[in-house]
Scaffold this active site. Structure first.
Site, PDB file in Angstrom:
ATOM      1  N   GLU A 132      14.105  -4.603  -2.202  1.00  0.00           N
ATOM      2  CA  GLU A 132      13.751  -3.035  -2.642  1.00  0.00           C
ATOM      3  C   GLU A 132      12.848  -2.491  -1.542  1.00  0.00           C
ATOM      4  OE1 GLU A 132      15.670  -1.015  -3.772  1.00  0.00           O
ATOM      5  OE2 GLU A 132      16.409  -1.654  -5.638  1.00  0.00           O
ATOM      6  N   TYR A 160       9.161   4.777  -6.779  1.00  0.00           N
ATOM      7  CA  TYR A 160      10.837   5.023  -6.186  1.00  0.00           C
ATOM      8  C   TYR A 160      10.795   2.962  -7.203  1.00  0.00           C
ATOM      9  CZ  TYR A 160      15.461   2.563  -4.457  1.00  0.00           C
ATOM     10  OH  TYR A 160      16.681   1.903  -4.909  1.00  0.00           O
ATOM     11  N   ASP A 203      15.300   7.496  -5.155  1.00  0.00           N
ATOM     12  CA  ASP A 203      14.774   7.488  -3.629  1.00  0.00           C
ATOM     13  C   ASP A 203      15.379   8.686  -3.490  1.00  0.00           C
ATOM     14  OD1 ASP A 203      17.508   7.114  -3.708  1.00  0.00           O
ATOM     15  OD2 ASP A 203      17.521   5.438  -2.135  1.00  0.00           O
TER      16      ASP A 203
END
Ligand code: SF4
Length: 360
Positions: free
Chosen positions: A43, A126, A144
């Site tokens: 991520e 996020y 996002d």
């Protein structure tokens, strides 16, 4: 729309998106694991880098730093080197700060809680949502830019996005859609929707799984959404990059500024007004200030690098020195050493020119 109807519609949306995702999606390596550490790394890498690029770094990075502990213990310079090419180096530094906190406060395991994740360096709403949903199966949403776009279009949200209030509203909407039994798959499915179906410029509405209830599509305004405030054009900085050679070595200096901090670059001069073209005397004077007497050699070429808020337009010059005097924060390196140092992508062209000279 009444409560019941809204519930139905929400379930339909969620079901349709998941069914579409289950039919086939990109087989990205981080989709094959639920290991929180691996999800976290992916991520962070994906924050500002395309998935296709991340794929080639992800496995290599994890082979080198297989655990939170290994990441916490890595020498910073080596870590920045391993991050080279992904850009936005502050991510690598935050990653390590967070790893140290995880080792100290959580016994080396990521906390299974969105708020605790959110409190770690480099982890925003996020990323916290994505790790919580994907790795821990918690009913959290990961919003996002992709997900924001899908939702703004689906709900035909015409207000300008970007304000904290709008961000909250979209986050709440996203959370209301999360299925309790498959939050992780849903988070991935939504990202996939944004990346492959509801793309910024040409959404594939005609084959979209939620087209029938998409208000943006019905109103014919999908491509105009989300309504984003106009971005300011990045500022242009002209720089003369100085490759100073002496005794088969070139001079590099470690940046202390926040941007690209900790990375090595070549000495440079910010050009402005009258010195818009780097003139030889001014460039040698700059090196003199650093305690390195030089003679001007040649202009090697130009390069350009676009950061988020600034563009560097660089002219690259070679200067010759006789000795390799000590320079604060500087190092005289051979071609081989230059290759091993972490340098930002912005000076890639300059590095190539330096290597050619050193090895040629
Ligand atoms: Fe996006 Fe079009 Fe699907 Fe609506 S119908 S969610 S605009 S791709």
């Amino acid at each position: 729309m009444g409560g019941m109807e809204e519930d139905m519609e929400t379930k339909n949306f969620t079901r349709s998106v998941l069914a579409w995702y289950d039919e086939g999606h990109r087989n990205l390596p981080w989709r094959l694991t639920r290991d929180p550490y691996r999800i976290w790394i992916s991520e962070i890498m994906l924050q500002q880098t395309r998935a296709e690029t991340v794929v080639s770094y992800y496995e290599r990075f994890l082979a080198r730093y297989p655990t939170v502990q290994a990441l916490a213990d890595a020498p910073q310079e080596e870590l920045l080197k391993a991050w080279e090419g992904l850009g936005y180096y502050s991510r690598a530094r935050s990653l390590q700060k967070a790893a140290k906190i995880i080792v100290r406060d959580y016994g080396g395991e990521l906390p299974a809680d969105a708020a605790q994740l959110r409190a770690l360096p480099g982890i925003g709403d996020y990323t916290a949502g994505a790790i919580a949903a994907i790795a821990f199966g918690l009913p959290e949403a990961a919003v996002d830019g992709n997900v924001e776009r899908v939702l703004c279009r689906y709900d035909a949200v015409t207000e300008e996005v970007g304000s904290p209030a709008m961000r909250r509203r979209i986050a709440e909407r996203a959370k209301s859609l999360v299925p309790l039994d498959r939050p992780g798959a849903f988070a991935n499915a939504m990202m996939e929707m944004g990346a492959r179906m509801c793309t910024p410029k040409s959404p594939a509405c005609l084959i979209c799984p939620v087209r029938e209830s998409c208000k943006g599509f019905a109103q014919g305004i999908a491509t105009e959404l989300p309504n984003k405030p106009k971005k300011k054009a990045p500022r242009v900085e002209r720089r003369a990059v100085l490759l100073v050679f002496a005794r088969g070595r070139v001079l590099v200096v470690r940046r202390t500024e926040r941007m690209l901090g900790g990375l090595y670059v070549f000495p440079d001069v910010l050009l402005s007004g009258e010195t818009a073209q780097g003139d030889a005397a001014a460039l040698c004077a700059r090196m003199e200030e650093m305690g390195v007497p030089t003679a001007y050699d040649a202009r090697l070429g130009e390069a350009r690098h676009v950061f988020t808020h600034v563009v560097w337009e660089m002219e690259i010059h070679a200067l010759a020195a006789e000795e390799c005097p000590d320079v604060e924060g500087g190092q005289w390196v051979t071609g081989e050493e230059l290759e091993a140092l972490p340098l930002p992508t912005a000076v890639k062209a300059a590095r190539r020119m330096a290597m050619e000279r050193l090895n040629g």
